[in-house]
Scaffold this motif. Structure first.
Motif, mmCIF file in Angstrom:
data_model
loop_
_atom_site.group_PDB
_atom_site.id
_atom_site.type_symbol
_atom_site.label_atom_id
_atom_site.label_comp_id
_atom_site.label_asym_id
_atom_site.label_seq_id
_atom_site.Cartn_x
_atom_site.Cartn_y
_atom_site.Cartn_z
ATOM 1 N N THR A 41 0.829 -1.206 0.000
ATOM 2 C CA THR A 41 0.000 0.000 0.000
ATOM 3 C C THR A 41 0.862 1.254 0.000
ATOM 4 O O THR A 41 1.948 1.274 0.574
ATOM 5 N N THR A 42 0.351 2.283 -0.655
ATOM 6 C CA THR A 42 0.941 3.621 -0.580
ATOM 7 C C THR A 42 -0.144 4.606 -0.129
ATOM 8 O O THR A 42 -0.208 5.734 -0.580
ATOM 9 N N GLY A 43 -0.990 4.139 0.750
ATOM 10 C CA GLY A 43 -2.116 4.930 1.230
ATOM 11 C C GLY A 43 -3.431 4.393 0.704
ATOM 12 O O GLY A 43 -3.471 3.591 -0.236
ATOM 13 N N ASP A 44 -4.509 4.815 1.312
ATOM 14 C CA ASP A 44 -5.846 4.344 0.933
ATOM 15 C C ASP A 44 -6.529 5.306 -0.034
ATOM 16 O O ASP A 44 -6.273 6.508 -0.019
ATOM 17 N N TYR A 45 -7.390 4.746 -0.871
ATOM 18 C CA TYR A 45 -8.290 5.554 -1.682
ATOM 19 C C TYR A 45 -9.687 4.956 -1.595
ATOM 20 O O TYR A 45 -9.863 3.814 -1.138
ATOM 21 N N VAL A 46 -10.686 5.733 -1.991
ATOM 22 C CA VAL A 46 -12.074 5.274 -1.969
ATOM 23 C C VAL A 46 -12.690 5.533 -3.331
ATOM 24 O O VAL A 46 -12.586 6.643 -3.865
ATOM 25 N N ARG A 47 -13.318 4.516 -3.885
ATOM 26 C CA ARG A 47 -13.984 4.662 -5.182
ATOM 27 C C ARG A 47 -15.347 5.351 -5.008
ATOM 28 O O ARG A 47 -15.888 5.410 -3.909
ATOM 29 N N THR A 48 -15.875 5.816 -6.115
ATOM 30 C CA THR A 48 -17.191 6.453 -6.067
ATOM 31 C C THR A 48 -18.296 5.458 -5.723
ATOM 32 O O THR A 48 -19.407 5.862 -5.371
ATOM 33 N N ASN A 49 -18.023 4.152 -5.797
ATOM 34 C CA ASN A 49 -18.995 3.161 -5.365
ATOM 35 C C ASN A 49 -18.872 2.852 -3.867
ATOM 36 O O ASN A 49 -19.551 1.959 -3.363
ATOM 37 N N GLY A 50 -18.001 3.589 -3.184
ATOM 38 C CA GLY A 50 -17.871 3.455 -1.740
ATOM 39 C C GLY A 50 -16.887 2.418 -1.266
ATOM 40 O O GLY A 50 -16.636 2.294 -0.062
ATOM 41 N N ILE A 51 -16.300 1.641 -2.191
ATOM 42 C CA ILE A 51 -15.388 0.571 -1.804
ATOM 43 C C ILE A 51 -13.974 1.130 -1.632
ATOM 44 O O ILE A 51 -13.421 1.722 -2.572
ATOM 45 N N PRO A 52 -13.347 0.951 -0.461
ATOM 46 C CA PRO A 52 -11.979 1.425 -0.256
ATOM 47 C C PRO A 52 -10.967 0.409 -0.755
ATOM 48 O O PRO A 52 -11.256 -0.787 -0.881
ATOM 49 N N ASP A 53 -9.762 0.869 -1.037
ATOM 50 C CA ASP A 53 -8.695 -0.032 -1.477
ATOM 51 C C ASP A 53 -7.352 0.640 -1.212
ATOM 52 O O ASP A 53 -7.290 1.812 -0.828
ATOM 53 N N SER A 54 -6.288 -0.124 -1.438
ATOM 54 C CA SER A 54 -4.933 0.365 -1.222
ATOM 55 C C SER A 54 -4.305 0.777 -2.543
ATOM 56 O O SER A 54 -4.355 0.015 -3.522
ATOM 57 N N ARG A 55 -3.696 1.934 -2.582
ATOM 58 C CA ARG A 55 -3.015 2.392 -3.793
ATOM 59 C C ARG A 55 -1.808 1.501 -4.078
ATOM 60 O O ARG A 55 -0.987 1.239 -3.212
#
Length: 316
Positions: free
Chosen positions: A130-144
Motif C-alpha cells: 500500500t501507498t495509502g488508501d483511496y475510496v472509489r465512487t462506489n464506496g469501496i476502499p482499497d490500497s493504492r
C-alpha cells in the motif's frame, strides 16, 4: 530541526513470534525521541513474558481480553504522551529512516493531520502492499498500488485520501478533535473510517514515499473473520461518513457494489469466506440504527464542501 515527541502504539494478540522483528527494527531508528507502547489484547502465548524479559524498555499494557485492532490501539493511544501518535502492526519490519521520514512529511505539510508510508510485501520486497488508501465512487476502499511492482510510480510526496492502518502517523491534536478509532469496528476498515472523519473535518493526509516498511500480509488476520468484518464495516463506514449530497450522486454505484458483493458471495456460498461475507452484510444492516446516530454528530461538524469531497473519490 526540532522534533516533537512521538508515541508508537503496537496492538498485539498472540504475537510472540512476530514481536522481536518488529521491536528490533524500532531500536534501529534514526529518530529516537519516541516511546513504544505494546498493547496486549489478552494473549495466551508468551508475549508478555517476552516483553518483560527481553524488551524492558517497552511499555506493556495488558488488556484482559481481545478488544480487536481498534480497541487495542485506542487503549494505547489513550495513555500515549506523544504529540504525534503512530500505530504499528506487529507483523512488520520498519527501515531505519521509517519514522524520521514519516514525521518529516507531516512537518512539510501543516495542513495534514495524518501521514502514511510506503509499505512493501515482506516476502517480495520489490512489490507494493500500500501507498495509502483511496475510496472509489462506489464506496469501496482499497490500497493504492497494491500488488504492483515498485518501479518509482509512487515516489512523489502527495496528498491521498487516507492512511493505511499498517503504520499511520496521526497528529494528537487531530485525534482530540475527531476522536480515536471506532471500537465498534473491531478490526478492518477502522482506518478508513478515521480517514473519512479526518477529511470531513478538514484534515488532509500526506503520503511519505521515503518512509518504508515491510509487511507480512495477513500474518495476524485474514480468512472468514476478515471477510465478515470487511463486509460489515464497509457498510458502516458509508453509513457514518458519506454526506447526503454525495450519497445522492453516487447511491446507484454504492448500492450496486454491495449487491454485487452479496451475489458473488451467494454463488460461492459453500465457502466459509463467502458465508462470512453474507453474515457481515446482514450484521451491518442490523447495526445501521446505531451508526446512523453516529452519523448525525459527524455530519454536524463537517468543515469541507462537496467539491472537495468529490475530488477525493476515485471513479469506479
Amino acid at each position: 530541526m526540532q522534533r516533537r515527541q512521538v508515541s508508537v502504539v503496537i496492538p498485539n494478540w498472540n504475537g510472540e513470534a512476530l514481536l522481536p522483528t518488529c521491536l528490533d527494527a524500532l531500536q534501529r531508528q534514526t529518530f529516537s525521541d519516541f516511546e513504544t507502547i505494546v498493547v496486549d489484547n489478552g494473549s495466551v502465548d508468551g508475549s508478555l513474558d517476552l516483553l518483560a524479559n527481553v524488551y524492558p524498555q517497552v511499555d506493556a499494557l495488558s488488556l484482559p481480553q481481545n478488544r480487536g485492532y481498534a480497541g487495542g490501539c485506542n487503549a494505547g493511544l489513550q495513555v500515549a504522551r506523544g504529540e504525534t501518535l503512530v500505530t504499528l502492526n506487529t507483523d512488520t519490519e520498519v527501515t531505519p529512516t521509517w519514522l524520521e521520514e514519516l514525521l518529516g512529511a507531516l512537518e512539510c505539510h501543516p495542513e495534514a493531520g495524518m501521514a502514511t508510508p510506503k509499505v512493501l510485501l515482506w516476502d517480495d520486497r520489490s512489490r507494493l502492499h500500500t501507498t495509502g488508501d483511496y475510496v472509489r465512487t462506489n464506496g469501496i476502499p482499497d490500497s493504492r498500488g497494491v500488488w504492483q511492482r515498485d518501479e518509482g510510480q509512487f515516489d512523489d510526496q502527495e496528498h491521498v485520501f487516507g492512511a493505511s492502518g499498517v503504520a499511520p502517523a496521526y497528529r494528537s491534536d487531530m485525534l482530540r478533535d475527531i476522536g480515536l478509532f471506532d471500537a465498534d469496528f473491531g478490526s478492518y476498515c477502522e482506518d478508513v473510517d478515521l480517514s473519512w472523519r479526518a477529511q470531513l473535518a478538514g484534515y488532509r493526509c500526506v503520503y511519505a514515499p521515503r518512509s518504508v516498511l515491510y509487511h507480512r500480509v495477513s500474518a495476524t488476520g485474514g480468512g472468514p473473520i476478515a471477510s465478515f468484518h470487511v463486509a460489515r464495516n464497509t457498510i458502516w463506514v458509508l453509513a457514518k461518513n458519506v454526506p447526503s449530497t454525495v450519497w445522492r450522486r453516487h447511491r446507484r454505484e454504492m448500492l450496486s457494489a454491495q449487491w454485487e458483493r452479496f451475489v458473488e458471495a451467494a454463488r460461492a456460498w459453500r465457502g466459509t469466506a463467502a458465508r462470512a461475507t453474507m453474515r457481515g452484510q446482514l450484521a451491518a444492516v442490523v447495526g445501521l440504527p446505531r451508526f446512523l446516530g453516529k452519523r448525525r454528530q459527524i455530519q454536524a461538524t463537517r468543515r469541507v464542501d462537496d467539491g472537495y469531497l468529490e475530488s477525493l473519490l476515485t471513479p469506479s
